[in-house]
Scaffold this active site. Structure first.
Site, PDB file in Angstrom:
ATOM      1  N   ARG A  32       0.846  -1.205   0.000  1.00  0.00           N
ATOM      2  CA  ARG A  32       0.000   0.000   0.000  1.00  0.00           C
ATOM      3  C   ARG A  32       0.886   1.261   0.000  1.00  0.00           C
ATOM      4  O   ARG A  32       0.607   2.218  -0.715  1.00  0.00           O
ATOM      5  CB  ARG A  32      -0.908   0.035   1.227  1.00  0.00           C
ATOM      6  CG  ARG A  32      -1.742  -1.213   1.451  1.00  0.00           C
ATOM      7  CD  ARG A  32      -3.026  -1.259   0.639  1.00  0.00           C
ATOM      8  NE  ARG A  32      -3.802  -2.422   1.008  1.00  0.00           N
ATOM      9  CZ  ARG A  32      -3.772  -3.610   0.375  1.00  0.00           C
ATOM     10  NH1 ARG A  32      -3.032  -3.773  -0.696  1.00  0.00           N
ATOM     11  NH2 ARG A  32      -4.504  -4.627   0.804  1.00  0.00           N
ATOM     12  N   GLU A 176     -13.467 -15.284   9.455  1.00  0.00           N
ATOM     13  CA  GLU A 176     -13.372 -14.749   8.087  1.00  0.00           C
ATOM     14  C   GLU A 176     -12.959 -15.828   7.084  1.00  0.00           C
ATOM     15  O   GLU A 176     -11.768 -16.081   6.894  1.00  0.00           O
ATOM     16  CB  GLU A 176     -12.364 -13.590   8.028  1.00  0.00           C
ATOM     17  CG  GLU A 176     -12.239 -13.005   6.618  1.00  0.00           C
ATOM     18  CD  GLU A 176     -11.287 -11.811   6.514  1.00  0.00           C
ATOM     19  OE1 GLU A 176     -10.667 -11.435   7.521  1.00  0.00           O
ATOM     20  OE2 GLU A 176     -11.171 -11.270   5.410  1.00  0.00           O
ATOM     21  N   LYS A 221     -17.248 -12.673   8.925  1.00  0.00           N
ATOM     22  CA  LYS A 221     -16.729 -11.719   7.934  1.00  0.00           C
ATOM     23  C   LYS A 221     -16.564 -12.448   6.601  1.00  0.00           C
ATOM     24  O   LYS A 221     -15.514 -13.015   6.316  1.00  0.00           O
ATOM     25  CB  LYS A 221     -15.393 -11.156   8.419  1.00  0.00           C
ATOM     26  CG  LYS A 221     -14.721 -10.216   7.430  1.00  0.00           C
ATOM     27  CD  LYS A 221     -13.628  -9.386   8.077  1.00  0.00           C
ATOM     28  CE  LYS A 221     -12.897  -8.567   7.034  1.00  0.00           C
ATOM     29  NZ  LYS A 221     -12.035  -7.533   7.624  1.00  0.00           N
ATOM     30  N   SER A 263     -14.041  -6.106   1.791  1.00  0.00           N
ATOM     31  CA  SER A 263     -14.279  -5.488   0.474  1.00  0.00           C
ATOM     32  C   SER A 263     -13.602  -6.282  -0.641  1.00  0.00           C
ATOM     33  O   SER A 263     -14.114  -6.295  -1.774  1.00  0.00           O
ATOM     34  CB  SER A 263     -13.866  -4.018   0.456  1.00  0.00           C
ATOM     35  OG  SER A 263     -12.517  -3.826   0.756  1.00  0.00           O
ATOM     36  N   GLY A 264     -12.470  -6.895  -0.383  1.00  0.00           N
ATOM     37  CA  GLY A 264     -11.920  -7.927  -1.270  1.00  0.00           C
ATOM     38  C   GLY A 264     -11.413  -7.485  -2.625  1.00  0.00           C
ATOM     39  O   GLY A 264     -11.100  -8.337  -3.458  1.00  0.00           O
ATOM     40  N   GLY A 265     -11.370  -6.184  -2.895  1.00  0.00           N
ATOM     41  CA  GLY A 265     -10.923  -5.731  -4.218  1.00  0.00           C
ATOM     42  C   GLY A 265     -12.014  -4.990  -4.973  1.00  0.00           C
ATOM     43  O   GLY A 265     -11.809  -4.538  -6.099  1.00  0.00           O
ATOM     44  N   ARG A 294      -9.311  -2.034   2.268  1.00  0.00           N
ATOM     45  CA  ARG A 294      -9.054  -1.173   1.112  1.00  0.00           C
ATOM     46  C   ARG A 294     -10.186  -0.180   0.838  1.00  0.00           C
ATOM     47  O   ARG A 294      -9.946   1.006   0.588  1.00  0.00           O
ATOM     48  CB  ARG A 294      -8.787  -2.031  -0.136  1.00  0.00           C
ATOM     49  CG  ARG A 294      -7.420  -2.640  -0.139  1.00  0.00           C
ATOM     50  CD  ARG A 294      -7.320  -3.783  -1.118  1.00  0.00           C
ATOM     51  NE  ARG A 294      -7.993  -4.989  -0.622  1.00  0.00           N
ATOM     52  CZ  ARG A 294      -8.053  -6.144  -1.292  1.00  0.00           C
ATOM     53  NH1 ARG A 294      -7.496  -6.243  -2.482  1.00  0.00           N
ATOM     54  NH2 ARG A 294      -8.647  -7.191  -0.769  1.00  0.00           N
TER      55      ARG A 294
END
Ligand code: 13P
Length: 339
Positions: A32, A176, A221, A263-265, A294
């Site tokens: 990041r 998750e 999650k 959110s995963g992308g 993200r």
């Protein structure tokens, strides 16, 4: 003990609030920071996270923050512990406790998440340092012949052992199981994602049951049901909301107090729009909210760029995204509010 866990879990999914995933491992936060040409030093990581935790949005839109272990021990330049900044804002500190997804022997392209050895002792330490919930991420990739049954079963079993240990320690486990949407092989369509997500959740809840995990003291999650990023397929907001809800209704017991999506992308706006559409449906048995990394941080990170003079603008960018997602968690967001 159980009622304490229930209370923590309920607070984590307070109406109109969600969870900030700021638990990027050192390797992930480096990626990041590379994207904004900022050196990945402990001091820069501390500055960046302090900036987020001192944002006004923490008070009204963020119920909890997932930290990486390093952050639990970091202090801001004025001497405040980062973990205390979170509590002072009325938010709950949590901690990522898994040791990452490692190659699963005999299963090319698949992983099992490790970190169970010594976990009981680590959880006691994290509790002493203020953590009241934890996170463990299992990764399930869809591809040629994947996921194998063994990858699903092994990851679900580890999630259940982790969850039981957390509850023993007075810590709410975020469970998750992520069916990933990105990666070079993610050419699956939305229905394959739905099918795999159902099988994974079904196995996870069987394992949680066998491990005697109290479902009222966990937060799930999951991924949303979306097409793979390499599929070339686009799905509408309505279709994603409908297929994700169908999957969750079929597999997640009503005893679970809350579901906080990753959110995963997805883009920032997609992640908000999808959550909003699901919350616009009536009669959900669980609270539905966000636990984004993200999709909550991307705008703030870009605005910050490692410069002290950008700090307030970055906090404003973060506050905006957090509030938009807070509205989506109530089904009250619309795109016109983004302007
Ligand atoms: P993303 O929202 O960026 O997928 O991160 C959430 C998370 O905590 C993944 O484990």
């Amino acid at each position: 003990m159980m009622s304490i866990l229930h209370d923590i879990a309920a607070s984590m999914v307070t109406a109109g609030q969600g969870i900030l995933a700021a638990d990027e491992s050192t390797g992930t936060i480096k990626k990041r920071f590379d994207s904004i040409q900022v050196e990945c030093t402990p001091a820069n990581r501390c500055d960046y996270r302090e900036m987020l935790f001192r944002s006004e949005a923490m008070k009204d839109a963020i119920s909890g923050v997932i930290l990486f272990e390093e952050t639990l021990d970091q202090t801001a330049p004025d001497g405040a512990r980062l973990v205390d900044l979170i509590s002072a804002a009325g938010s709950i500190p949590g901690i990522k406790v898994d040791k990452g997804a490692k190659p699963l022997a005999g299963h090319p392209g698949e992983t099992v998440t490790e970190g169970l050895d010594g976990l009981r002792e680590r959880l006691a330490l994290y509790h002493d340092k203020g953590a009241r919930f934890a996170k463990w991420r299992a990764v399930i990739a869809i591809g040629d012949g994947r996921p194998s049954w063994n990858a699903i079963k092994t990851n679900a079993h580890a999630l259940a052992r982790y969850a039981a240990l957390c509850q023993e320690a007075g810590i709410v486990p975020i469970v998750e199981p992520e069916v990933t949407m990105d990666g070079p092989d993610a050419s699956h369509d939305i229905d394959q994602c739905a099918d795999v997500s159902r099988r994974v959740l079904n196995t996870v809840f069987r394992e949680l049951h066998d491990a005697r995990v109290d479902l009222e003291g966990i937060i799930l999650k999951p991924n949303m049901v979306v097409p793979g990023q390499q599929s070339g397929q686009r799905a509408s907001v309505g279709e994603i909301a409908e297929k994700t809800l169908a999957c969750l209704r079929a597999e997640v017991p009503a005893a679970v107090p809350g579901i906080a999506f990753l959110s995963g992308g997805q883009s920032d706006l997609e992640a908000t729009a999808h959550l909003n559409a699901m919350n616009a449906s009536a009669d959900l048995p669980w609270a539905l909210t966000f636990s984004y990394g993200r999709a909550l941080q991307a705008a703030a990170l870009k605005t910050w760029c490692g410069k002290a003079e950008n700090r307030i603008a970055a906090q404003t960018a973060f506050a905006h995204r957090a509030r938009m997602n807070g509205l989506a968690a109530c089904g009250k967001w619309s795109e016109s509010l983004e302007a």
